[in-house]
Enzyme design. Sequence first.
Site, short mmCIF file in Angstrom:
data_model
loop_
_atom_site.label_atom_id
_atom_site.label_comp_id
_atom_site.label_asym_id
_atom_site.label_seq_id
_atom_site.Cartn_x
_atom_site.Cartn_y
_atom_site.Cartn_z
N PRO A 27 0.85 -1.19 0.00
CA PRO A 27 0.00 0.00 0.00
C PRO A 27 0.89 1.24 0.00
O PRO A 27 1.78 1.36 0.84
CB PRO A 27 -0.76 -0.13 1.32
CG PRO A 27 0.17 -0.88 2.23
CD PRO A 27 0.96 -1.81 1.34
N CYS A 123 3.25 4.72 8.28
CA CYS A 123 3.25 5.92 7.44
C CYS A 123 4.10 7.02 8.06
O CYS A 123 3.90 7.41 9.21
CB CYS A 123 1.83 6.43 7.25
SG CYS A 123 1.74 7.93 6.25
#
Length: 344
Positions: A27, A123
């Site tokens: 992702p 992230c």
Amino acid sequence: MNNSQQLQTRQNTINQLFADPVRLLAPMEGLTDPLMREILTQVASDLGRPYDWSVSEFIRITQHVLPAHVFYKYVPELHHDAKTASGTPIHVQILGSEAQLMAENAAYACELGAPAIDINFGCPAKTVNSHRGGSVLLDEPETMYQIISAVRQAVPVHIPVSAKIRLGYTDTSRMDDIRGAINDSGADWLTIHARTKTQGYKPPAYWDKIQSFNALDIPVIANGEIWNVEHAQNCMTQAGTQHLMLGRGAVTRPDLVAQVGNRIESNADNIENTATLLWKDLIAHQIKFLEGVAKNDVVLVGRYKQWLGMLTKGYVEAQTVWESIKREKNKAVIISALQASVRD
């Protein structure tokens, strides 16, 4: 089906998923969106080396249970048995810091058809970290534990829950605590990007640091700085795991997953690392991308240029096309330039 039967079903699912080395498409926010996932999973499937699964871009959880249309926006594959057109399963990734809210959203994603839930603790984006999301939580292992545990308890027993992390936030000093949190939380597997948040995406990746996480009694997937077959081999050796998640390297060389499979799974060390997908064979996929669904053509052309810029690192022909269209805004002109790059 009672609870113990569902638990056994989940364990059987995990055993099946990891019976062989897994190859996953990572992702990547703003990069592996539904359109890019469709293209890259189709290439892999066409080459006979489909991804075992991919993970959606993160869905940010902040104040409430999100409406269905938000989940469908990020994961339109939920309309199609949570699979891309080529049949690659898509797991739903969520990001946030409030355990109960994360749990409620995860449960709703499962109601909508999510086959698995992945939790983002990796992230590095400043805007995300400033709101206590993503990799900043690596400095809060107890919060990580609370989130994973809450999600695990909230989703149906047979649905796997996984986590994606980095080696730490500013440094690796909390690795033992992070490992302990994962161990106690009930996560079904773990993906590790082999750098800290501070190290961002700068080479090298510290694959050897993944090794200590193999003490966990769950599968570990290695990720980070895998651009070619040699990197894949070195990563698996240093990390001590056969499971890989491919990120930017898979966007730059959409055939990377096939190259890895052809070389490594075939134990064919004498095969030259030549291109599996030639530029001419990638043209149709690029045109399909340019004809895909987007808010408007300006957005689509911008997204395509982002991809083409990355392809220049993998294909010399891409550089020529890039030079000819980098200021072009007309989609039809770009498609013509692509087609001409094969005739020239």
